[in-house]
Design a protein around this motif. Structure first.
Motif, PDB file in Angstrom:
ATOM      1  N   TYR A  33       0.804  -1.227   0.000  1.00  0.00           N
ATOM      2  CA  TYR A  33       0.000   0.000   0.000  1.00  0.00           C
ATOM      3  C   TYR A  33       0.841   1.284   0.000  1.00  0.00           C
ATOM      4  N   ASP A  48       2.400   3.144  -2.085  1.00  0.00           N
ATOM      5  CA  ASP A  48       2.209   4.213  -3.069  1.00  0.00           C
ATOM      6  C   ASP A  48       0.743   4.558  -3.310  1.00  0.00           C
ATOM      7  N   VAL A  49      -0.142   3.908  -2.558  1.00  0.00           N
ATOM      8  CA  VAL A  49      -1.574   4.169  -2.763  1.00  0.00           C
ATOM      9  C   VAL A  49      -1.920   5.570  -2.282  1.00  0.00           C
ATOM     10  N   LEU A  93      -4.513  -2.513  -9.461  1.00  0.00           N
ATOM     11  CA  LEU A  93      -3.785  -1.455  -8.776  1.00  0.00           C
ATOM     12  C   LEU A  93      -4.461  -0.110  -8.966  1.00  0.00           C
ATOM     13  N   GLN A 109       0.411   3.372  -7.946  1.00  0.00           N
ATOM     14  CA  GLN A 109       1.105   2.111  -7.664  1.00  0.00           C
ATOM     15  C   GLN A 109       1.751   1.709  -8.996  1.00  0.00           C
ATOM     16  N   ILE A 122       4.965  -3.668  -7.855  1.00  0.00           N
ATOM     17  CA  ILE A 122       4.060  -4.574  -7.143  1.00  0.00           C
ATOM     18  C   ILE A 122       4.383  -6.027  -7.477  1.00  0.00           C
ATOM     19  N   GLU A 135      -0.410   0.274 -15.866  1.00  0.00           N
ATOM     20  CA  GLU A 135      -0.650   1.257 -14.809  1.00  0.00           C
ATOM     21  C   GLU A 135      -2.103   1.741 -14.828  1.00  0.00           C
TER      22      GLU A 135
END
Ligand code: BES
Ligand code: MN
Ligand code: MN
Length: 463
Positions: free
Chosen positions: A251, A253-254, A332, A336, A341, A368
């Motif tokens: 999580y 970069d969320v 994602l 993210q 990931i 992405e």
């Protein structure tokens, strides 16, 4: 007039779409190679027929990219239309009520005017074909207000692996002001919406190996670890009790969506009872603290897509298998990074593997996520177009699906994409009995010319 031309040619449009759909252009299965190529040729011919110029079929290392354009005036804005002519595999065939590649129109509760039942009817043949027919109507009526470039690929459902290279080596050819794509949906036929977000995707395959061969489950069972048991346990450990994903760093970069944005999103009509009853489930399930629509759009996920190993034939065979495998997708959210990931997953999955098995992780295609603004000319043009044809202002909605080429267009061409889709979630794309409403097909053909007209006007007023 464009709308008269559409009215007069409704049956012709539908018959042509049927011919297109009848070609089983399944990109995932090499058995259908000739058919995928045939679908590209069909488009080439149709583009020539409707008056497009510069029609070209570009070969790639995979399936070809079909290009065409109509430049009526270099001073007018240029719309780059993208679509995909490949479709998902139709199996399991036995779950279809009619032949997946022989389209039929049937009425349903949601589509009282009838819907086209066939693989690709909605994703994406029906939707991309709307653009050809809208162009035909505009061009034949002398009401084409923008330049247009068409780019259709045949590998979207298998990861678009050759599109980026094509785009990078044809930057001049593809010069445009905006990308227009119909490969998403609306909330329902009386609630128009515009897709303003897509999730990214990280897709991996895992293989767990125990003993070097299948064993008798009586003679060895209990003494040697069973890879299926081990894999199940490893998979189960990937989620916490509260539905969050248990991979360190997952999580990081969320970006949390603000409460005011969440409030705005919650205004989209949604009926939980209907949602549950449509799926024959007593209760929904997902990450704690988020609504169903948040769970399937602004939150990342991890799902097993397939799992296999051991004996799955008739009757019982007592075997302790050597291997077990699974395919796992992670959806994602924007920011993210899919490669990151995938790496986090691989590291974690290897780390939690007990000593008595070996683990192999193979990454598949990914991409992405993206968020599309609601205040740029193309969005305003799309909004106004839907206001005209639906009589209602469309609601901006973030979708849970993925179209990884959308962020690529921004990166390589510097272009934003407008996702003007007309499908419904209940059209069951990728599943047996996929369909596309006639209402939706024709509404798309009517809305697209309005978009062109509005876009030309807005861009001219900004000059
Ligand atoms: N058209 C879909 C994606 C979609 C459908 C987005 C509905 C939003 C609403 C597209 O063809 C698709 O199936 N994409 C794949 C990803 C791709 C990399 C194979 C997906 O989302 O699973
Ligand atoms: Mn699609
Ligand atoms: Mn698809």
């Amino acid at each position: 007039m464009t709308q008269d031309y559409i009215e007069k040619n409704k049956d012709k449009f539908l018959n042509e779409l049927f011919e297109f759909i009848k070609i089983p252009s399944v990109s995932a299965d090499i058995k259908f190679k000739q058919e995928v190529l045939k679908a590209a040729s069909f488009l080439e011919e149709n583009l020539i027929k409707i008056g497009a110029d510069n029609v070209q079929v570009f070969q790639t290392l995979g399936y070809p990219i079909v290009y065409a354009d109509k430049i009526i005036d270099p001073n007018l804005p240029t719309i780059l239309v993208y679509g995909h002519y490949d479709v998902q595999p139709a199996d399991p065939y036995e779950l279809w009520d009619s032949d997946p590649f022989n389209p039929v129109v049937k009425k349903t509760k949601i589509h009282p005017q009838g819907a086209i039942f066939a693989r690709g009817a909605c994703d994406d043949k029906g939707q991309m074909f709307m653009h050809l027919k809208a162009f035909e109507a505009m061009y034949k009526s002398n009401e084409l207000y923008c330049n247009v470039k068409f780019m259709f690929e045949g590998e979207e459902e298998v990861g678009s692996s050759n599109l980026e290279k094509f785009v990078r080596s044809n930057i001049d050819l593809l010069k445009a002001d905006v990308v227009l794509v119909s490969d998403t949906g609306i909330i329902n036929n009386s609630t128009p919406s515009i897709c303003v977000g897509l999730r990214g995707l990280s897709y991996v395959e895992v293989e767990v190996t125990g003993p070097n061969r299948d064993l008798h489950s009586g003679l060895y069972g209990g003494a040697v670890a069973n890879p299926i048991n081990v894999l199940s346990k490893m998979i189960a450990s990937l989620h916490n009790e509260n539905g969050t994903i248990n991979i360190p760093g997952f999580y990081n970069d969320v970006i949390q969506v603000s409460n005011s944005d969440r409030k705005e999103m919650a205004k989209a009509p949604f009926n939980l009872e209907e949602y549950q009853s449509d799926l024959s489930i007593k209760e929904v399930y997902g990450e704690e603290g988020f609504t169903t629509n948040e769970r399937n759009s602004i939150r990342p996920t991890l799902d097993v897509n397939g799992i296999w190993g051991g004996y799955i034939g008739e009757g019982a065979k007592t075997v302790l298998p050597s291997k077990a495998s699974a395919k796992i997708s992670m959806r994602l959210v924007p920011n993210q990074k899919s490669t990151n990931i995938t790496n986090l997953f691989e590291t974690h999955f290897k780390k939690i593997a007990p000593n008595y098995v070996k683990v192999k992780v193979t990454p598949h295609h990914g991409g992405e996520g993206v968020v599309i603004p609601t205040d740029f000319p193309a969005y305003l043009a799309a909004k106004k177009a839907m206001e005209t044809t639906f009589g209602k202002t469309p609601i901006p909605v973030r979708s849970g699906g993925s179209i990884p080429i959308v962020p690529m267009f921004e990166e390589v061409l510097g272009l934003k994409t407008i996702l003007l889709g007309f499908g419904l979630d209940s059209d069951v794309i990728h599943s047996p009995n996929e369909h596309f409403g006639l209402f939706n097909f024709y509404k798309g053909i009517e809305t697209i010319p309005c978009f062109y007209k509005n876009y030309a006007e807005i861009m001219a007023s900004e000059k």
